[in-house]
Design a protein around this motif. Sequence first.
Motif, mmCIF file in Angstrom:
data_model
loop_
_atom_site.group_PDB
_atom_site.id
_atom_site.type_symbol
_atom_site.label_atom_id
_atom_site.label_comp_id
_atom_site.label_asym_id
_atom_site.label_seq_id
_atom_site.Cartn_x
_atom_site.Cartn_y
_atom_site.Cartn_z
ATOM 1 N N PHE A 29 -15.792 4.360 -21.441
ATOM 2 C CA PHE A 29 -14.644 4.458 -22.335
ATOM 3 C C PHE A 29 -14.695 5.752 -23.138
ATOM 4 C CE2 PHE A 29 -15.290 0.055 -21.345
ATOM 5 C CZ PHE A 29 -13.996 -0.395 -21.085
ATOM 6 N N SER A 30 -13.511 6.231 -23.496
ATOM 7 C CA SER A 30 -13.401 7.494 -24.217
ATOM 8 C C SER A 30 -13.877 7.337 -25.662
ATOM 9 C CB SER A 30 -11.960 8.000 -24.173
ATOM 10 O OG SER A 30 -11.120 7.196 -24.981
ATOM 11 N N ASP A 31 -13.826 8.415 -26.427
ATOM 12 C CA ASP A 31 -14.386 8.426 -27.784
ATOM 13 C C ASP A 31 -13.507 7.728 -28.812
ATOM 14 O OD1 ASP A 31 -16.709 10.091 -27.168
ATOM 15 O OD2 ASP A 31 -15.258 11.700 -26.860
ATOM 16 N N ASN A 32 -12.190 7.650 -28.556
ATOM 17 C CA ASN A 32 -11.263 7.160 -29.571
ATOM 18 C C ASN A 32 -10.380 6.039 -29.036
ATOM 19 O OD1 ASN A 32 -11.656 9.189 -31.902
ATOM 20 N ND2 ASN A 32 -11.389 10.521 -30.117
ATOM 21 N N PRO A 47 0.004 3.005 -37.546
ATOM 22 C CA PRO A 47 -0.913 3.157 -36.412
ATOM 23 C C PRO A 47 -1.997 4.180 -36.716
ATOM 24 C CG PRO A 47 1.167 4.237 -35.951
ATOM 25 C CD PRO A 47 1.343 3.516 -37.249
ATOM 26 N N GLN A 48 -3.176 3.930 -36.127
ATOM 27 C CA GLN A 48 -4.306 4.835 -36.352
ATOM 28 C C GLN A 48 -4.938 5.214 -35.015
ATOM 29 O OE1 GLN A 48 -7.213 3.398 -39.376
ATOM 30 N NE2 GLN A 48 -5.865 1.609 -39.520
ATOM 31 N N ILE A 49 -5.334 6.455 -34.898
ATOM 32 C CA ILE A 49 -6.255 6.876 -33.840
ATOM 33 C C ILE A 49 -7.591 7.107 -34.521
ATOM 34 C CG2 ILE A 49 -6.855 8.720 -32.224
ATOM 35 C CD1 ILE A 49 -3.895 9.065 -31.639
ATOM 36 N N LYS A 50 -8.586 6.369 -34.077
ATOM 37 C CA LYS A 50 -9.890 6.419 -34.732
ATOM 38 C C LYS A 50 -10.983 6.244 -33.684
ATOM 39 C CE LYS A 50 -10.122 1.487 -35.874
ATOM 40 N NZ LYS A 50 -10.338 0.502 -36.973
ATOM 41 N N PRO A 51 -12.251 6.467 -34.068
ATOM 42 C CA PRO A 51 -13.334 6.325 -33.101
ATOM 43 C C PRO A 51 -13.375 4.931 -32.486
ATOM 44 C CG PRO A 51 -14.119 7.484 -35.035
ATOM 45 C CD PRO A 51 -12.741 6.996 -35.366
ATOM 46 N N LEU A 52 -13.642 4.861 -31.204
ATOM 47 C CA LEU A 52 -13.812 3.588 -30.518
ATOM 48 C C LEU A 52 -14.920 2.801 -31.194
ATOM 49 C CD1 LEU A 52 -13.027 1.948 -27.869
ATOM 50 C CD2 LEU A 52 -15.109 2.932 -26.901
ATOM 51 N N GLU A 53 -14.635 1.551 -31.520
ATOM 52 C CA GLU A 53 -15.628 0.726 -32.190
ATOM 53 C C GLU A 53 -15.434 -0.733 -31.808
ATOM 54 O OE1 GLU A 53 -14.856 1.426 -36.310
ATOM 55 O OE2 GLU A 53 -13.057 0.174 -36.352
ATOM 56 N N SER A 152 -8.524 12.615 -7.335
ATOM 57 C CA SER A 152 -8.902 11.307 -6.802
ATOM 58 C C SER A 152 -9.366 10.385 -7.932
ATOM 59 C CB SER A 152 -10.015 11.452 -5.754
ATOM 60 O OG SER A 152 -11.166 12.042 -6.319
ATOM 61 N N ALA A 153 -9.146 10.806 -9.183
ATOM 62 C CA ALA A 153 -9.518 10.004 -10.348
ATOM 63 C C ALA A 153 -8.423 10.167 -11.401
ATOM 64 C CB ALA A 153 -10.875 10.434 -10.901
ATOM 65 N N SER A 154 -8.462 9.329 -12.427
ATOM 66 C CA SER A 154 -7.436 9.345 -13.463
ATOM 67 C C SER A 154 -7.993 8.692 -14.721
ATOM 68 C CB SER A 154 -6.180 8.606 -12.982
ATOM 69 O OG SER A 154 -6.517 7.282 -12.581
ATOM 70 N N LEU A 155 -7.204 8.677 -15.771
ATOM 71 C CA LEU A 155 -7.600 8.019 -17.013
ATOM 72 C C LEU A 155 -6.805 6.734 -17.139
ATOM 73 C CD1 LEU A 155 -9.327 8.283 -19.620
ATOM 74 C CD2 LEU A 155 -7.284 9.225 -20.715
ATOM 75 N N TYR A 156 -7.494 5.602 -17.055
ATOM 76 C CA TYR A 156 -6.848 4.296 -17.157
ATOM 77 C C TYR A 156 -6.573 3.988 -18.626
ATOM 78 C CZ TYR A 156 -5.930 -0.666 -16.348
ATOM 79 O OH TYR A 156 -5.343 -1.901 -16.277
ATOM 80 N N ILE A 157 -5.355 3.534 -18.917
ATOM 81 C CA ILE A 157 -4.915 3.252 -20.278
ATOM 82 C C ILE A 157 -4.699 1.755 -20.407
ATOM 83 C CG2 ILE A 157 -3.140 3.728 -22.013
ATOM 84 C CD1 ILE A 157 -2.486 6.289 -20.367
ATOM 85 N N ARG A 158 -5.383 1.126 -21.345
ATOM 86 C CA ARG A 158 -5.308 -0.326 -21.510
ATOM 87 C C ARG A 158 -4.757 -0.692 -22.892
ATOM 88 N NH1 ARG A 158 -7.634 -5.065 -19.503
ATOM 89 N NH2 ARG A 158 -7.049 -4.188 -17.498
ATOM 90 N N PRO A 159 -3.430 -0.779 -23.060
ATOM 91 C CA PRO A 159 -2.877 -1.339 -24.286
ATOM 92 C C PRO A 159 -3.101 -2.854 -24.297
ATOM 93 C CG PRO A 159 -1.255 -0.023 -23.063
ATOM 94 C CD PRO A 159 -2.386 -0.317 -22.150
ATOM 95 N N VAL A 180 -5.378 0.211 -28.103
ATOM 96 C CA VAL A 180 -5.338 0.882 -26.809
ATOM 97 C C VAL A 180 -6.672 1.581 -26.596
ATOM 98 C CG1 VAL A 180 -4.152 2.564 -25.340
ATOM 99 C CG2 VAL A 180 -2.855 1.272 -27.060
ATOM 100 N N ILE A 181 -7.314 1.292 -25.470
ATOM 101 C CA ILE A 181 -8.558 1.965 -25.108
ATOM 102 C C ILE A 181 -8.356 2.697 -23.787
ATOM 103 C CG2 ILE A 181 -10.104 0.469 -26.407
ATOM 104 C CD1 ILE A 181 -10.560 -1.185 -23.931
ATOM 105 N N LEU A 182 -9.185 3.698 -23.543
ATOM 106 C CA LEU A 182 -9.040 4.575 -22.384
ATOM 107 C C LEU A 182 -10.327 4.586 -21.575
ATOM 108 C CD1 LEU A 182 -7.447 7.641 -24.234
ATOM 109 C CD2 LEU A 182 -6.245 5.698 -23.204
ATOM 110 N N SER A 183 -10.177 4.613 -20.255
ATOM 111 C CA SER A 183 -11.344 4.604 -19.381
ATOM 112 C C SER A 183 -11.095 5.471 -18.150
ATOM 113 C CB SER A 183 -11.653 3.165 -18.940
ATOM 114 O OG SER A 183 -12.722 3.121 -18.023
ATOM 115 N N PRO A 184 -11.904 6.511 -17.927
ATOM 116 C CA PRO A 184 -11.744 7.299 -16.699
ATOM 117 C C PRO A 184 -12.154 6.462 -15.489
ATOM 118 C CG PRO A 184 -13.709 7.981 -17.887
ATOM 119 C CD PRO A 184 -13.022 6.992 -18.762
#
Length: 381
Positions: A29-32, A47-53, A152-159, A180-184
């Motif tokens: 998972f990404s940093d934020n 809404p906030q963008i903050k470190p993944l926790e 051949s890869a992407s960033l998966y977005i999970r709201p 929302v979290i992000l995962s390559p």
Amino acid sequence: MKAADLIINPSTTFKEKPDPKGLVFGTVFSDNMLFIEWSVDSGWEKPQIKPLENLSVHPAISAFHYAVEPRGLTEAKLLHMLWLNEYTLFEGMKAYRGVDGKIRLFRPSLNMDRMLRSAIRATLPGFDKEELLECIRKLVEVEKEWVPYSTSASLYIRPTLIGTEPSLGVKKPSRALLYVILSPVGPYFATGTFNPISLWADPKYVRAWKGGTGDCKLGGNYGSSIYAQREAMELGCQQVLWLYGEDHQITEVGTMNLFLHWRNEDGEEELATPPLDGIILPGVTRQSILDLAHKWGEFKVSERYITMSDLIAALKDRRVKEMFGAGTACVVCPISTILYMGEHLHIPTMENGPQIASRFLKQLTDIQYGREDSEWTVMVS
């Protein structure tokens, strides 16, 4: 919820980016993250963008109860497991780094449409689709270095939207959380991007039913499928082909929509997929394939019921050309075998090119990675 109110306090520490060639779906998972709270009294907070926790929530929140209830749940596991429950809904979308270096989202408004429909069905709070999409776009912009430098890869977005009212009552939640979290990610299946899969079809399990929530992306739909998926794998198959009704209607394959390219009963060349009758998830890739096929205008395109008897008869008459699944995670996935009533049915997808499946895959990925201009994409940066 207003994107103009977005508070951005990103992480000041950065994890090492993984090698795109070795990605395992949904494990890095990404940093934020994007984080938005809601209550019946105050509505949506800023809404906030903050470190993944990890999330800190009361153990009685509605998202934990009345569907799959994981035992021994720890705070560290919470973020990854909430989607298994009925008071939880989610979306799956991707950001792609194009051949021109620009980052694109693929038809994200369809994801927002479906997410809002799911929220209404789950009695979770509604939201402004355009504002949420802009918040997600901003999150991807902040995390742009997490979008793999690879076609051949992407960033998966999970709201994800969950009910967080601390009450055991079965009722509409008065508090909720949208994050929302992000995962390559790389290819969804371990067999690779376009290798055929085998299916297990058995009517003793159903994915959804009339009047239920099969047309919504609710966590409980997925948690309840795990047992059947495990049995399929024990029988040497990779996914479940979900059947419905006494006539064993074909509905979906695993977490994908299903397509059949064949010569139908009337001798017509046809691309067919089950209709959206309440038990089928309206997939974004499904709609895109239908739209492309209509645009090509080369064969009949139908949303119709197909039973296992129809398929078996067509196989005996050599009328089946290709069969494939379609979804955000895999895009297009060919099908080669179906285990049904103790018999292995061979689907001649790979022997036929597969011309149609590979053509859909190429055009969709050409759009996603910027090799073809399209109004279906939304630019991030």
